[in-house]
Design a protein around this motif. Sequence first.
Motif, mmCIF file in Angstrom:
data_model
loop_
_atom_site.group_PDB
_atom_site.id
_atom_site.type_symbol
_atom_site.label_atom_id
_atom_site.label_comp_id
_atom_site.label_asym_id
_atom_site.label_seq_id
_atom_site.Cartn_x
_atom_site.Cartn_y
_atom_site.Cartn_z
ATOM 1 N N PHE A 1 0.863 -1.175 0.000
ATOM 2 C CA PHE A 1 0.000 0.000 0.000
ATOM 3 C C PHE A 1 0.901 1.228 0.000
ATOM 4 C CE2 PHE A 1 -2.880 -3.185 1.747
ATOM 5 C CZ PHE A 1 -4.024 -2.927 0.996
ATOM 6 N N ASP B 1 0.723 5.122 0.295
ATOM 7 C CA ASP B 1 -0.112 6.249 0.682
ATOM 8 C C ASP B 1 0.653 7.540 0.409
ATOM 9 O OD1 ASP B 1 -1.999 7.941 1.772
ATOM 10 O OD2 ASP B 1 -1.570 7.393 3.846
ATOM 11 N N GLU C 1 0.842 11.168 0.901
ATOM 12 C CA GLU C 1 0.296 12.225 1.762
ATOM 13 C C GLU C 1 0.479 13.607 1.158
ATOM 14 O OE1 GLU C 1 1.897 12.057 5.694
ATOM 15 O OE2 GLU C 1 0.462 10.528 6.299
ATOM 16 N N LEU D 1 -4.420 6.772 -1.620
ATOM 17 C CA LEU D 1 -3.933 5.412 -1.400
ATOM 18 C C LEU D 1 -3.866 4.652 -2.725
ATOM 19 C CD1 LEU D 1 -3.064 3.425 0.797
ATOM 20 C CD2 LEU D 1 -5.448 2.715 0.983
ATOM 21 N N HIS D 2 -2.713 4.044 -2.974
ATOM 22 C CA HIS D 2 -2.470 3.257 -4.181
ATOM 23 C C HIS D 2 -1.931 1.900 -3.733
ATOM 24 C CE1 HIS D 2 -2.719 7.101 -6.369
ATOM 25 N NE2 HIS D 2 -2.096 7.567 -5.307
#
Length: 111
Positions: free
Chosen positions: A35, A37, A39, A76-77
Amino acid sequence: MKLFNASHIEVKKDFKEDFQTNPYEAGWADEAIFFIDVEGLSGMNPTLTAAVEISHDGVHWTSEGTVSEPISKEGLHFVRVKHFGNWLRLNCQLEGEQPVFRLNIQLALKG
């Protein structure tokens, strides 16, 4: 009963150039999801591409073949991988003019 583990690989780090994540020993697991993320990001046309790498010993690395879609926005990827042997990491390439990515990267394992 399946086993599950979630580990933070990179936490609130700013990346300004290509990098590899900290490696993680995952030989017991059947599947993994990284994951990613995002920001924050800055620079002109910042883009991150994450390629999965595998290793038998955590020292010598080779491409597994799975590559993320280009990441160019916050949120989120993820990148999934199924057949990976023992060690995992991401090899990340940054593109754009003076790209900066603030990232949290987590590895979720299930076996």
